[in-house]
Design a protein around this motif. Structure first.
Motif, short mmCIF file in Angstrom:
data_model
loop_
_atom_site.label_atom_id
_atom_site.label_comp_id
_atom_site.label_asym_id
_atom_site.label_seq_id
_atom_site.Cartn_x
_atom_site.Cartn_y
_atom_site.Cartn_z
N UNK A 15 22.83 -39.46 11.70
CA UNK A 15 24.57 -39.01 11.34
C UNK A 15 24.54 -37.74 11.41
N UNK A 16 23.51 -36.80 10.79
CA UNK A 16 23.48 -35.34 10.90
C UNK A 16 23.34 -34.86 12.36
N UNK A 17 22.56 -35.52 13.11
CA UNK A 17 22.39 -35.09 14.49
C UNK A 17 23.64 -35.33 15.22
N UNK A 18 24.30 -36.52 14.91
CA UNK A 18 25.69 -36.67 15.70
C UNK A 18 26.61 -35.67 15.22
N UNK A 19 26.80 -35.43 14.23
CA UNK A 19 27.53 -34.24 13.67
C UNK A 19 27.32 -32.94 14.47
N UNK A 20 26.20 -32.59 14.58
CA UNK A 20 25.64 -31.40 15.29
C UNK A 20 26.34 -31.50 16.47
N UNK A 34 20.19 -29.81 9.09
CA UNK A 34 19.52 -29.24 10.40
C UNK A 34 20.54 -28.22 10.93
N UNK A 35 19.84 -27.20 11.48
CA UNK A 35 20.75 -26.17 12.17
C UNK A 35 20.27 -25.52 13.20
N UNK A 36 21.03 -25.21 14.12
CA UNK A 36 20.63 -24.73 15.44
C UNK A 36 21.35 -23.23 15.78
N UNK A 37 21.19 -22.37 16.31
CA UNK A 37 21.61 -21.25 16.86
C UNK A 37 22.04 -21.25 18.32
N UNK A 38 23.45 -20.66 18.55
CA UNK A 38 24.04 -20.61 19.85
C UNK A 38 24.57 -19.38 20.18
N UNK A 39 24.83 -18.97 21.44
CA UNK A 39 25.44 -17.95 22.16
C UNK A 39 26.62 -18.44 22.86
N UNK A 53 13.12 -25.19 22.01
CA UNK A 53 11.99 -24.68 21.45
C UNK A 53 11.26 -25.68 20.27
N UNK A 54 12.49 -26.37 19.72
CA UNK A 54 12.25 -27.38 18.73
C UNK A 54 13.39 -28.47 18.56
N UNK A 55 13.06 -29.47 19.39
CA UNK A 55 14.02 -30.34 19.40
C UNK A 55 14.36 -31.20 18.05
#
Length: 219
Positions: free
Chosen positions: A108-113, A190-195, A208-210
């Motif tokens: 669920x968290x992955x889908x929300x991301x 879970x948290x990713x960075x974006x440009x 780098x880390x799926x």
């Protein structure tokens, strides 16, 4: 340069996984993780949440003197500053094979991301990104209880945060996080960075880390 910084962070997550043994204390786990970053980046600044067991429900803080057991989660949210600026990512580990319920929540968290990623682009309001992330929670009877991410750069957490009452628009050339978590019996975040570029948002961390849950099982 920020990608090089994030590569060091990804390697630190992997080092913790490779050196973990059942019975390791939260203090030892934290030392392994942070030392891997400091050894590579030297004089960098770090801010972090390192939470284990029931304390993952606190959303932020540091768990000390705790021995995670089978069934526990370990939440590691790390912000690092070097000369290129700040990054901010989060991953959650599982002690032993996660239950079907934990897998369902992780998915669920992955889908929300993913939903937030699709909405993240120049010209879109911060509140619309929050709504996109939270929509996946609403479908499953939950609500995202904190922001869905925020701007990063000269500080670890900058405005605008991705919240329902924030109407500031995302701009090309900015750096943002998409951050999503569920806190129900235990915490998973879970948290990713974006440009932000001309076509949308470039994911700076997931190559780098799926997000594959198999990456985060500590045996």
């Amino acid at each position: 340069m920020i990608k090089e910084q994030l590569k060091v962070v990804a390697d630190a997550y992997r080092k913790l996984k490779s050196e973990y043994v059942l019975g390791m204390t939260s203090d030892k786990m934290r030392k392994v993780f942070l030392s891997a970053i400091k050894d590579c980046l030297g004089d960098c600044a770090v801010k972090y949440d390192f939470l284990c067991g029931k304390e993952t429900l606190n959303i932020d803080g540091v768990t000390k003197g705790f021995v995670p057991k089978i069934g526990d989660t370990v939440l590691i949210d790390i912000s690092v500053r070097t000369e290129c600026g700040w990054s901010d990512v989060c991953r959650t580990f599982f002690i032993g094979e996660p239950t079907k319920d934990l897998i369902k929540k992780y998915e669920l968290i992955t889908r929300s991301i993913r939903s937030g990623e699709k909405a993240l682009k120049a010209g879109v309001k911060a509140c619309d990104i929050y709504s996109a992330v939270n929509a996946e929670f609403i479908k499953s009877g939950y609500t995202l209880v904190h922001h869905a991410g925020h701007k990063i750069g000269t500080r670890a957490l900058m405005q605008p945060q991705l919240l329902l009452d924030k109407t500031k628009k995302i701009k090309k050339g900015e750096y943002f996080t998409i951050e999503s978590g569920l806190y129900d019996r235990c915490g998973i975040r879970l948290e990713n960075d974006y440009f932000i570029n001309h076509g949308g948002a470039e994911n700076l961390f997931e190559d780098l880390l799926p997000l594959d849950i198999k990456e985060y099982i500590l045996q």
